[in-house]
Design an enzyme around this catalytic site. Structure first.
Site, PDB file in Angstrom:
ATOM      1  N   ALA A   1      37.919  37.577  39.667  1.00 56.92           N
ATOM      2  CA  ALA A   1      38.725  36.291  40.115  1.00 56.92           C
ATOM      3  C   ALA A   1      37.360  35.397  40.315  1.00 56.92           C
ATOM      4  CB  ALA A   1      39.319  36.522  41.518  1.00 56.92           C
TER       5      ALA A   1
ATOM      6  N   GLU B   1      41.868  44.545  37.283  1.00 56.46           N
ATOM      7  CA  GLU B   1      43.528  44.726  37.840  1.00 56.46           C
ATOM      8  C   GLU B   1      44.472  44.498  36.649  1.00 56.46           C
ATOM      9  OE1 GLU B   1      42.826  44.063  42.685  1.00 56.46           O
ATOM     10  OE2 GLU B   1      41.905  42.485  41.289  1.00 56.46           O
TER      11      GLU B   1
END
Length: 257
Positions: free
Chosen positions: A66, A114
């Protein structure tokens, strides 16, 4: 239209999604997640979709995580909203009715790992690096890593990775079951071509049914899951696909799906 996610559709119903922020190592920010979700919403109703490949632009990174620059000053409420956006987007990827494959090139860390975990399987180049290093930043995985990772590699290995933050290479990722195949980066495109041929040669509705049986059955007890399988198996006999597939076998020819 945002160019942070590039969509390429071929004539065989295969779609490639490319996270396109190579200068940021394809890090996930709100703009990328919004663009990805919008494309996934369209794909959910794609009439001839056969499979999806997701990858990252360039040779250095699938998705390095992220976007820390965007996250660093968030309040708890803003962090919750960001994680919720990511979880919603990744869930749409996971629940597409067709096979979804992560084509991992280079860094696959944090949110990138993820994202790959939400795919049905992953193929990695031999330069790939995996990990959930969030604890090194004073946080935990927030895009599903604490839940999908143990379901993929087992709880002991998952706790190892999410509490140490250590990175692993492609061969260790293969050994623990995080990825399905490892190959030289130059061979990734050949893999996609072969995958397209394989999926094109299979019954599209039976492929969707097989994925549904596995995904939905995993959250049920065995007897309920077997009943689901039986129902989906029987449903195959309601259409032309089963008739063509079995006729082709008996007649010793290639099925025309």
């Amino acid at each position: 239209m945002s160019e942070t996610v590039i969509e390429k559709v071929d004539n065989d119903g295969m779609v490639r999604l490319t996270i396109n922020r190579p200068k940021a190592l394809n890090a996930l920010n709100s703009e990328v997640l919004a663009a990805l979700e919008a494309q996934l919403v369209e794909l959910e109703s794609h009439p001839t979709l056969r499979g999806v490949v997701i990858t990252g632009a360039g040779e250095k990174s699938f998705v390095a995580g992220a976007d820390i620059t965007e996250m660093r000053d968030k309040t708890p409420e803003e962090a919750r909203a960001f994680a919720s956006q990511a979880l919603r987007t990744i869930k749409r990827l996971e629940t597409l009715p067709v096979p979804v494959v992560a084509l991992v090139n280079g860094f696959c860390l944090g949110g990138g790992c993820e994202l790959a975990l939400a795919c049905d399987w992953a193929v990695a180049s031999d330069n790939a690096v995996f990990g959930q290093p969030e604890v090194l930043l004073g946080v935990i995985p927030g895009f599903g890593g604490t839940q999908r990772l143990p379901r993929r590699v087992g709880p002991a290995m998952a706790i190892d990775l999410v509490t140490t933050g250590r990175k692993i290479d492609a061969q260790e990722a293969l050994r623990i079951g995080l990825v399905n195949r490892v190959m030289p980066q130059a061979e990734l495109e050949n893999y996609v071509e072969e995958l397209t041929k394989q999926l094109k040669g299979n019954g599209p509705q039976s492929v969707r049914g097989a994925k549904q049986a596995v995904h939905d059955g995993m959250d049920q007890d065995l007897d309920s899951a077997l009943a689901l399988e039986t129902s989906l198996f029987a449903f195959c006999f309601a259409g032309d696909e089963q008739k063509e597939g079995m006729a082709a076998f008996v007649e010793k020819r290639k099925a025309n799906f």
